[in-house]
Design a protein around this motif. Sequence first.
Motif, PDB file in Angstrom:
ATOM      1  N   ARG A 219     -16.428 -18.900   4.090  1.00 29.58           N
ATOM      2  CA  ARG A 219     -16.532 -17.429   4.059  1.00 29.58           C
ATOM      3  C   ARG A 219     -15.204 -16.844   3.579  1.00 29.58           C
ATOM      4  NH1 ARG A 219     -17.429 -13.414   9.220  1.00 29.58           N
ATOM      5  NH2 ARG A 219     -18.164 -11.655   8.003  1.00 29.58           N
ATOM      6  N   ARG A 220     -15.285 -15.776   2.790  1.00 26.42           N
ATOM      7  CA  ARG A 220     -14.066 -15.016   2.438  1.00 26.42           C
ATOM      8  C   ARG A 220     -14.411 -13.541   2.505  1.00 26.42           C
ATOM      9  NH1 ARG A 220     -11.576 -17.668  -1.865  1.00 26.42           N
ATOM     10  NH2 ARG A 220     -10.258 -18.525  -0.221  1.00 26.42           N
ATOM     11  N   VAL A 221     -13.671 -12.803   3.341  1.00 26.12           N
ATOM     12  CA  VAL A 221     -13.866 -11.351   3.450  1.00 26.12           C
ATOM     13  C   VAL A 221     -12.516 -10.676   3.237  1.00 26.12           C
ATOM     14  CG1 VAL A 221     -15.929 -11.375   4.904  1.00 26.12           C
ATOM     15  CG2 VAL A 221     -13.687 -11.584   5.980  1.00 26.12           C
ATOM     16  N   ALA A 222     -12.553  -9.357   3.075  1.00 25.17           N
ATOM     17  CA  ALA A 222     -11.324  -8.629   2.759  1.00 25.17           C
ATOM     18  C   ALA A 222     -10.532  -8.258   4.005  1.00 25.17           C
ATOM     19  CB  ALA A 222     -11.641  -7.362   1.973  1.00 25.17           C
ATOM     20  N   ASP A 223     -11.208  -8.328   5.168  1.00 25.98           N
ATOM     21  CA  ASP A 223     -10.508  -8.005   6.420  1.00 25.98           C
ATOM     22  C   ASP A 223     -11.316  -8.555   7.591  1.00 25.98           C
ATOM     23  OD1 ASP A 223      -8.530  -7.012   8.059  1.00 25.98           O
ATOM     24  OD2 ASP A 223      -8.515  -5.029   7.128  1.00 25.98           O
ATOM     25  N   TRP A 224     -10.719  -8.461   8.784  1.00 19.08           N
ATOM     26  CA  TRP A 224     -11.346  -9.038   9.971  1.00 19.08           C
ATOM     27  C   TRP A 224     -12.671  -8.380  10.319  1.00 19.08           C
ATOM     28  CZ3 TRP A 224      -9.234 -13.462  11.400  1.00 19.08           C
ATOM     29  CH2 TRP A 224      -7.879 -13.687  11.156  1.00 19.08           C
ATOM     30  N   ASP A 225     -12.875  -7.140   9.839  1.00 19.28           N
ATOM     31  CA  ASP A 225     -14.122  -6.437  10.178  1.00 19.28           C
ATOM     32  C   ASP A 225     -15.271  -6.836   9.257  1.00 19.28           C
ATOM     33  OD1 ASP A 225     -13.447  -5.270   7.794  1.00 19.28           O
ATOM     34  OD2 ASP A 225     -13.154  -3.245   8.593  1.00 19.28           O
ATOM     35  N   GLY A 226     -15.025  -7.788   8.348  1.00 25.51           N
ATOM     36  CA  GLY A 226     -16.107  -8.284   7.489  1.00 25.51           C
ATOM     37  C   GLY A 226     -16.276  -7.523   6.193  1.00 25.51           C
ATOM     38  N   THR A 227     -15.376  -6.602   5.867  1.00 28.56           N
ATOM     39  CA  THR A 227     -15.428  -5.889   4.587  1.00 28.56           C
ATOM     40  C   THR A 227     -15.531  -6.908   3.450  1.00 28.56           C
ATOM     41  OG1 THR A 227     -13.990  -4.181   5.490  1.00 28.56           O
ATOM     42  CG2 THR A 227     -14.185  -4.255   3.095  1.00 28.56           C
TER      43      THR A 227
END
Length: 245
Positions: A219-227
């Motif tokens: 997984r790769r997201v832009a921030d901890w909130d899942g953006t």
Amino acid sequence: MTSSELWSRATAERYDTEEAGISSPAALGPTLDFLAELAGDGRALEFAIGTGRVGVPLRERGVPVVGIELSEHMAAVLRRKVDEDTLPVAIGDMATTVVPGGFALVYLVYNTITNLLTQDEQVECFRNAARHLEPGGRFVIELGVPPLRLLPPGQVAVPFDVSERHLGFDTFDLVEQVLVSHHFTLEDGRYRRGASRHRYAWPAELDLMARLAGLEPERRVADWDGTPFTQDSTKHVSVWRKPVA
Ligand SMILES: C[S@@+](CC[C@H](N)C(=O)[O-])C[C@H]1O[C@@H](n2cnc3c(N)ncnc32)[C@H](O)[C@@H]1O
């Protein structure tokens, strides 16, 4: 022998005050939710745990946490918050130090992979994470995307903070893939100067390091909130998984 610069006693004593803005329960909530979910019923290992900004509240949530930290001074500040039985910390280099037992989660946050100043050491750091993971376990990294789109030809520095008490800018060695972060911080009417060296790396290079260590991208997201992570993201939170078989 690590290439990391050793964090001093003075830096350690200032750390929690300077990082108060990213250490409140509100600021840390999404980070702790993300990490606690991946840890599940297992144990978590924080590389470069520092003063326990993340590790201590994660432990308070019920996740058993162990730390590895190079600076005795940073670990001493952590030790004022929590005892050794509750949160053990091994003093050493995160690329090579081994602690007992297997872990469901190894994590390395706040751009700290860049404190390892060579590619070889960063690869060793991935291998050390994989070494500690149980099958199915995850390695998580939080890291800025190198801000090179902000550095046009002929310009030597990129400012990252211009505020009342702090001026910060990065300078770059594009050949060695190293940036220096310069800080001028207002204290008692005078500016204190500081600088730290970092080896920056793009997400694709980290994916290759993970592959060399036997880990698979999850997984790769832009921030901890899942953006969602996009071409305009300035940071990423990446997760790699150790295969079960
Ligand atoms: C930006 S602080 C992050 C601390 C903590 N993880 C946090 O999020 O607040 C970077 C930390 O990395 C540690 N560090 C730097 N190089 C290291 C290495 N090679 N092995 C272990 N720790 C290291 C420093 O001593 C410092 O505590």
